[in-house]
Design a protein around this motif. Sequence first.
Motif, PDB file in Angstrom:
ATOM      1  N   ALA A 280      36.197-151.805 -13.899  1.00 39.73           N
ATOM      2  CA  ALA A 280      37.293-152.324 -13.068  1.00 39.73           C
ATOM      3  C   ALA A 280      36.778-153.377 -12.099  1.00 39.73           C
ATOM      4  N   VAL A 283      36.086-156.664 -14.033  1.00 39.92           N
ATOM      5  CA  VAL A 283      37.321-157.387 -14.331  1.00 39.92           C
ATOM      6  C   VAL A 283      37.892-158.013 -13.065  1.00 39.92           C
ATOM      7  N   VAL A 291      42.253-154.101 -10.557  1.00 42.12           N
ATOM      8  CA  VAL A 291      42.689-153.212 -11.630  1.00 42.12           C
ATOM      9  C   VAL A 291      42.063-151.832 -11.467  1.00 42.12           C
ATOM     10  N   GLU A 292      42.694-150.855 -12.125  1.00 41.25           N
ATOM     11  CA  GLU A 292      42.153-149.509 -12.219  1.00 41.25           C
ATOM     12  C   GLU A 292      41.120-149.461 -13.351  1.00 41.25           C
ATOM     13  N   GLN A 293      40.382-148.357 -13.432  1.00 40.12           N
ATOM     14  CA  GLN A 293      39.474-148.179 -14.567  1.00 40.12           C
ATOM     15  C   GLN A 293      40.292-148.194 -15.865  1.00 40.12           C
ATOM     16  N   PRO A 294      39.694-148.564 -16.995  1.00 42.29           N
ATOM     17  CA  PRO A 294      40.467-148.692 -18.238  1.00 42.29           C
ATOM     18  C   PRO A 294      41.206-147.406 -18.586  1.00 42.29           C
ATOM     19  N   HIS A 295      42.456-147.552 -18.981  1.00 43.66           N
ATOM     20  CA  HIS A 295      43.268-146.380 -19.310  1.00 43.66           C
ATOM     21  C   HIS A 295      43.360-146.165 -20.814  1.00 43.66           C
ATOM     22  N   GLY A 318      48.136-153.184 -21.119  1.00 45.16           N
ATOM     23  CA  GLY A 318      47.622-153.452 -19.785  1.00 45.16           C
ATOM     24  C   GLY A 318      47.789-154.895 -19.363  1.00 45.16           C
ATOM     25  N   PHE A 386      43.431-152.474 -19.081  1.00 40.70           N
ATOM     26  CA  PHE A 386      43.387-152.184 -17.650  1.00 40.70           C
ATOM     27  C   PHE A 386      44.768-152.384 -17.033  1.00 40.70           C
ATOM     28  N   ARG A 387      45.148-151.489 -16.127  1.00 42.63           N
ATOM     29  CA  ARG A 387      46.400-151.608 -15.400  1.00 42.63           C
ATOM     30  C   ARG A 387      46.125-152.143 -13.999  1.00 42.63           C
TER      31      ARG A 387
END
Length: 404
Positions: A280, A283, A291-295, A318, A386-387
């Motif tokens: 995150a 990115v 962004v948050e950690q990859p979902h 994302g 990523f969100r």
Amino acid sequence: MLQHLIRQDENLRMVPIDRAELTTALNGLREELATGPDPDRVRVLTRWIGIAQMSLGDYDEAHAFLRWSLELAITSGNVRAIVATELNFGDAHRYAGDIETAETFYRSAMDTARGQCPELLDFALQHFGKHLMERGDLTGARTHLQEALRLRITKGNTELVESTQAALDRVDALVGNAVVAPDEWSREWTTWLQAHTTVSDPTRWHDDLTAVRGAVQSLAVHQRVQPRHLWDQPFPTELVAAMAAEAEQVLAADGYRHNGKRNAAVGDAANRFAARVDLAAIVARSTGLDVEQPHTGVYIGYTEGQFLDFHMDDAGFGEANLIICLARTRRAGTAKASTTVFISAAGYLECDLDTGCGVVFDGALTPHGRTRLGVGESVTLISLGFRARDRERRVLANLPPVPA
């Protein structure tokens, strides 16, 4: 168990009536679980803990407890519990934006319900109908919801009938207002792009560049992330190698065809990579988007002769996509290797990824693809979604229409 503490919001998703009260009740279930009850009670508790965590927005915890509950249901042979938990698991993945995994659980639940548990078929149809509605398949959503409504009218359960009717009303409102869901919009743009240009034949790239460039300019103003080649990121080589080995194994054993190449779900090696590397932060530094950690993530494998034509990703993947090359082979003396290609307002951009290098971009709003692989060439990638932390950045509104 916790039904009285959960409601549906305007998008027909489960949310707390009172967040603090639901959290307190959730803690109570966790305390009971810690006492070591019998396996059947554990199954019930873990399912409801998962549902509560999903309603509260903690999807990682929801996935963990629902997986636990589903494993217990499968072990015990409780078909009703399997169907119910698969539907909850599908919702948890849908809410988190993992559309493909959600659909897998919904379809499995529907198939099992039709064959072995018809009393739950209306629930399976209802959940899948909502999924299709969010994906923009309004015709498919209406078909499944209408079947659910017929079954619920036969049951005579007024509350269930009202729930399905509310979903159908939502579908009708989307159709009546000519609202195009983001995923349907992406598919329509993909169709237009592939009618005007193609990755497979570079001699055609510039046939209609003026029209393509003008269309893409309307997309550029909405992009949350501009394509950027991350060739300078020191991803640990041992973690990249471990993912490459895992990808090779699962692509061969469990891979499925998707858009002309093979995809497979990521596993432990990818999870260790995400735990060790602050993706995150990488990115965010590279794009300016917090962004948050990859979902979600997927392994992708290409072999000789394969390519990926220009397309737009589903919005649920994302606001930022990170593709990392895990392994590649090419025949010595080959003039040109396969590349990741983007269409920008300036024209075509090619990105040649070596092992351990990546590229970050907004897949939902940036046309992209991969050129055809040459003789003896192969490429293995991981694609991570990523969100944005700012939920307003996740909403795609006032999208430019697909060119006529």
